[in-house]
Design an enzyme around this catalytic site. Structure first.
Site, PDB file in Angstrom:
ATOM      1  N   PHE A  17       0.815  -1.213   0.000  1.00  0.00           N
ATOM      2  CA  PHE A  17       0.000   0.000   0.000  1.00  0.00           C
ATOM      3  C   PHE A  17       0.852   1.268   0.000  1.00  0.00           C
ATOM      4  O   PHE A  17       0.407   2.322  -0.465  1.00  0.00           O
ATOM      5  CB  PHE A  17      -0.955  -0.015   1.198  1.00  0.00           C
ATOM      6  CG  PHE A  17      -0.339   0.441   2.487  1.00  0.00           C
ATOM      7  CD1 PHE A  17      -0.609   1.702   2.999  1.00  0.00           C
ATOM      8  CD2 PHE A  17       0.520  -0.386   3.207  1.00  0.00           C
ATOM      9  CE1 PHE A  17      -0.041   2.125   4.190  1.00  0.00           C
ATOM     10  CE2 PHE A  17       1.082   0.020   4.394  1.00  0.00           C
ATOM     11  CZ  PHE A  17       0.806   1.286   4.889  1.00  0.00           C
ATOM     12  N   ILE A  37      -6.250  -4.495  -3.367  1.00  0.00           N
ATOM     13  CA  ILE A  37      -6.949  -5.649  -2.812  1.00  0.00           C
ATOM     14  C   ILE A  37      -6.578  -5.809  -1.339  1.00  0.00           C
ATOM     15  O   ILE A  37      -5.577  -6.411  -0.987  1.00  0.00           O
ATOM     16  CB  ILE A  37      -6.665  -6.928  -3.641  1.00  0.00           C
ATOM     17  CG1 ILE A  37      -7.402  -8.126  -3.076  1.00  0.00           C
ATOM     18  CG2 ILE A  37      -5.182  -7.189  -3.811  1.00  0.00           C
ATOM     19  CD1 ILE A  37      -7.524  -9.284  -4.034  1.00  0.00           C
ATOM     20  N   HIS A  87      -1.602  -4.415  -5.651  1.00  0.00           N
ATOM     21  CA  HIS A  87      -1.069  -4.293  -4.293  1.00  0.00           C
ATOM     22  C   HIS A  87      -2.112  -4.686  -3.257  1.00  0.00           C
ATOM     23  O   HIS A  87      -3.319  -4.587  -3.482  1.00  0.00           O
ATOM     24  CB  HIS A  87      -0.593  -2.857  -4.025  1.00  0.00           C
ATOM     25  CG  HIS A  87      -1.704  -1.911  -3.638  1.00  0.00           C
ATOM     26  ND1 HIS A  87      -2.048  -1.673  -2.324  1.00  0.00           N
ATOM     27  CD2 HIS A  87      -2.551  -1.167  -4.398  1.00  0.00           C
ATOM     28  CE1 HIS A  87      -3.053  -0.805  -2.284  1.00  0.00           C
ATOM     29  NE2 HIS A  87      -3.382  -0.491  -3.527  1.00  0.00           N
ATOM     30  N   CYS A  88      -1.618  -5.152  -2.118  1.00  0.00           N
ATOM     31  CA  CYS A  88      -2.449  -5.352  -0.935  1.00  0.00           C
ATOM     32  C   CYS A  88      -1.814  -4.519   0.175  1.00  0.00           C
ATOM     33  O   CYS A  88      -1.260  -3.454  -0.095  1.00  0.00           O
ATOM     34  CB  CYS A  88      -2.564  -6.833  -0.580  1.00  0.00           C
ATOM     35  SG  CYS A  88      -0.995  -7.720  -0.431  1.00  0.00           S
ATOM     36  N   PHE A  89      -1.869  -4.962   1.420  1.00  0.00           N
ATOM     37  CA  PHE A  89      -1.270  -4.164   2.495  1.00  0.00           C
ATOM     38  C   PHE A  89       0.247  -4.306   2.507  1.00  0.00           C
ATOM     39  O   PHE A  89       0.986  -3.325   2.518  1.00  0.00           O
ATOM     40  CB  PHE A  89      -1.847  -4.578   3.850  1.00  0.00           C
ATOM     41  CG  PHE A  89      -1.300  -3.772   4.995  1.00  0.00           C
ATOM     42  CD1 PHE A  89      -1.747  -2.478   5.217  1.00  0.00           C
ATOM     43  CD2 PHE A  89      -0.329  -4.291   5.841  1.00  0.00           C
ATOM     44  CE1 PHE A  89      -1.226  -1.712   6.258  1.00  0.00           C
ATOM     45  CE2 PHE A  89       0.194  -3.544   6.882  1.00  0.00           C
ATOM     46  CZ  PHE A  89      -0.258  -2.252   7.097  1.00  0.00           C
TER      47      PHE A  89
END
EC number: 3.1.3.16
Length: 236
Positions: A17, A37, A87-89
């Site tokens: 993120f 996501i 990307h996610c976290f």
């Protein structure tokens, strides 16, 4: 949280993120589209096209149901000359899972091969056990069905992605195996034993596939390849 976004294929990047809101990285890599996501994805920049998928990083979440939408979004971006960041976290599990599903679709490679190739340049990539099981269920038949849908909508796939990915496979295999010797060293044997222990911790049955892997085991599994990959790169 990593050292920035990773280029997986031409037009396809994997990150976290922080990368998704870093104007320097976004500009340098000419990012035009972003797949966010995680639990609360929000559009941050007006000149970026977003696909927002709300998914938590827990094994029982049905991330597979989002594969088709994500694959079409990524593919459309690449065909039109754009660059897509997924990307996610943390850029470890959810985003990696989606990228693997896309690469499976456009190449015909299995998910283990795709993950191995991604780890060559992003060693922290590590879908949780439930997501791995869903990638296994997605498999060759479903990925190729989705590929046919892509070709019906967009035409023949023009990329040489399979060649690019296969070129990365020997690198990560050498990293895991260490310098080429017929007999494993004590360090290699110890690492292999540790990996075997971790593999036994990964749930095997459908019921167990929804049970989270212990945190310590997941951390060890995530960073297993990192020292060798960095050592090899530093030695070049």
């Amino acid at each position: 949280m990593g050292n920035g976004m990773t280029k997986v294929l031409p037009g396809l990047y994997l990150g976290n993120f922080i990368d998704a809101k870093d104007p320097d990285q976004l500009g340098r890599n000419k990012i035009t589209h972003i797949v966010s996501i995680h639990e609360s994805p929000q559009p941050l920049l007006q000149d970026i096209t977003y696909l927002r998928i709300s998914v938590s990083d827990t094994p029982e979440v049905p991330i597979k149901k989002h594969f088709k939408e994500c694959v079409h979004f990524i593919h459309s971006c690449r065909l039109n000359g754009g660059n897509c960041l997924v990307h996610c976290f943390a850029g470890i599990s959810r985003s990696t899972t989606v990228v693997i599903a896309y690469v499976m679709t456009v190449t015909g490679l299995g998910w283990q091969e795709v993950l191995e190739a991604i780890k060559a340049s992003r060693p922290i990539a590590n879908p949780n056990p439930g997501f791995r099981q869903q990638l296994e269920e997605f498999g060759w038949a479903n990925s190729q069905k989705l590929r046919r849908q892509l070709e019906e909508r967009f035409g023949e796939i023009p990329f040489r992605d399979e060649e690019d990915l296969r070129a990365l496979l020997p690198l990560c295999r050498r990293c895991r195996q260490g310098p080429g010797t017929s007999a494993p060293s004590a360090t290699t044997a110890s690492s292999a034993a540790s990996e075997g222990t971790l593999q036994r911790l990964v749930p095997r049955s459908p019921r167990e596939s929804h049970r989270p892997l212990p945190l310590l085991a997941r951390v060890k599994q995530t960073f297993f390849c990192l020292p060798r990959c960095l050592s090899r790169k530093g030695g070049k």
